[in-house]
Design an enzyme around this catalytic site. Structure first.
Site, PDB file in Angstrom:
ATOM      1  N   ASP A 263       1.194  -1.440   0.433  1.00 48.46           N
ATOM      2  CA  ASP A 263       0.497   0.734   0.253  1.00 48.46           C
ATOM      3  C   ASP A 263       0.747   1.125   0.062  1.00 48.46           C
ATOM      4  OD1 ASP A 263      -2.246   1.714  -0.098  1.00 48.46           O
ATOM      5  OD2 ASP A 263      -2.409   1.282   2.293  1.00 48.46           O
ATOM      6  N   ASP A 366      -8.806  -1.308   3.266  1.00 47.20           N
ATOM      7  CA  ASP A 366      -8.487  -0.379   4.074  1.00 47.20           C
ATOM      8  C   ASP A 366      -9.525  -0.969   5.702  1.00 47.20           C
ATOM      9  OD1 ASP A 366      -6.477   0.703   4.032  1.00 47.20           O
ATOM     10  OD2 ASP A 366      -7.627   2.741   2.966  1.00 47.20           O
TER      11      ASP A 366
END
EC number: 3.4.23.-
Length: 448
Positions: A263, A366
């Site tokens: 990420d 997320d």
């Protein structure tokens, strides 16, 4: 990845939009009120002289009425303070709800803690007494899983770059159909079985159909903001439960660490997949698909409402290269600047339009990996609530720090690295240090 956003469309506020969401931001002074009328001829010269004398005093509404593409720094700080705490709380609530749903399911429904299979992306088993072999298999599973994620992300970027919008929409619709219908059916069946609730199949199918149909409409078309947010939370929780059930224990922890690194690279690297997706969307002045993003304010896309003919006179801010890096949303969507009203003749009784509400965006990935971490802690932490609670607090602390860095640097940031790092540290330290210490104190009947 998350950031503040000002608006999701270049269109002005429409009648249908105001019926779905009430604007909570204060209204700005209209351009007509700030200019002298034709009957104030004797006050015109005085008004112009005062304008020259008050050059040092910056009026925020002066920018909105004159169309000047800029705001004083004091107003930016005021907006940050005004919207920051409110939208941080609006982001904490859905993350907390998603993790609570996952933990409650793990603690009550045994189906999601039973190990009776693995994903095809993790083919190497961990049922071996050798620690080295188990660690090697977990690393291999992680490499395969991350490779699949990278390939699918690049595939999505290529499709978007070549304008294959129908294919992408079909892909997202099929994924939503599977989650809202198949996974919901499995989830409800296991919950009813756990709590011994009698339910006939026609009633169950009707309930699943109604739930899934409303979800598809809210996510992929239009609907109330709160209902759309609720469905996105449910989808994230269902996906997290699937990962918790079918990911091996060691592989899950290694994957969580690797996905946080990925990420970081995908968002901040100049050639990262998510950054390339954002840049392509900015070049075309288009929003990213709302099915991938949770937004604390209305995600308004083209086609969700008809344009108001009276709103055609809005002027957009000119392109600013410095603003390009600071206008990424939580999953790569560009956050477009606010539209400034062009000066128009004033009419008696005309009300100033309300300013569009700002919000915070967070990618559904997320939500999923936050819930996977807390759910794995609840499932593999020997049923200890202290470990689960420590991971829950660690994720919220990491999210708060990420939002703080977002306010400081004013650019898009990945939301996984800090929270996942804190969560892993809190999990292993609590499970290996705090829990044995508490057990020893309890065995000796010592209380602190």
């Amino acid at each position: 990845m998350l950031t503040f956003m000002a608006s999701d469309s270049e269109e002005e506020v429409c009648d249908e939009r105001t019926s779905l969401m009430s604007a909570e931001s204060p209204t700005s002074r209209s351009c007509q009120d700030s200019r002298p009328g034709p009957e104030d001829g004797e006050n015109t010269a005085q008004w112009r002289s005062q304008e020259n004398e008050d050059d040092c005093e910056e009026d925020p509404d002066h920018y909105a009425c004159s169309g000047v593409p800029g705001r004083p720094s004091g107003l930016e700080e005021e907006l940050t303070l005004k919207y920051g705490a409110k939208h941080v709380i609006m982001l904490f609530v859905p993350v907390t709800l998603c993790m609570i749903v996952v933990v409650a399911t793990i603690k009550s429904v045994r189906f999601y803690t039973e190990k009776n299979g693995q994903l095809i992306y993790t083919p190497f088993t961990e049922d071996t007494p050798s620690v080295g072999q188990r660690l090697l298999n977990s690393v291999l599973n992680t490499l395969i899983m991350i490779s699949v994620i990278v390939v699918m992300t690049i595939f999505l970027v290529v499709l978007y770059k070549y304008r294959c919008y129908k294919f992408i929409h079909g892909w997202l619709i099929m994924s939503s159909l599977m989650l809202l219908f198949l996974f919901t059916y499995i989830y409800l069946g296991e919950v009813f079985k756990t709590y011994n609730v009698a339910m006939d199949y026609p009633t169950l199918f009707l309930a699943v159909w109604n739930f899934g149909a409303v979800g598809m409409v809210c996510i992929h078309w239009k609907g109330p903001l709160v209902l759309q947010q609720a469905y996105l939370i449910v989808i994230s929780a269902l996906m997290a439960l699937v990962f918790i059930k079918y990911l091996p224990e060691w592989s899950a922890w290694v994957i969580l660490g690797a996905i946080s690194v990925y990420d970081l690279v995908a968002v901040l690297c100049p050639k990262g997949p998510l950054r390339m997706l954002v840049e392509t969307a900015q070049e075309r002045n288009e929003p990213i698909f709302p099915a991938l993003i949770y937004s604390s304010a209305m995600v308004w896309t083209v086609g969700m409402a008809k344009l108001d003919p009276s709103s055609q006179g809005a002027l957009q801010l000119p392109y600013d290269p410095e603003m390009e890096e600071d206008s990424y949303d939580s999953f790569g969507e560009p956050s477009y600047p606010e539209a400034f009203e062009a000066p128009q003749p004033g009419y008696p009784g005309e009300e100033p339009e309300e300013e569009e509400e700002r919000g915070v965006k967070l990618g559904l990935g997320d939500f999923i990996f936050y819930s996977v971490l807390v759910g794995k802690a609840a499932a593999t932490g020997n049923g200890d609530w202290s470990t689960t609670l420590a991971c829950f607090i660690a994720i919220l602390i990491g999210l708060c720090l990420t939002l703080l860095l977002l306010a400081v640097f004013k650019k898009a940031l990945p939301a996984l690295p800090i929270s996942i790092t804190f969560g892993l540290i809190f999990y292993f330290s609590t499970d290996n240090l705090v829990r044995p210490f508490m057990d020893t104190l309890a065995s000796h009947q010592l209380y602190i």
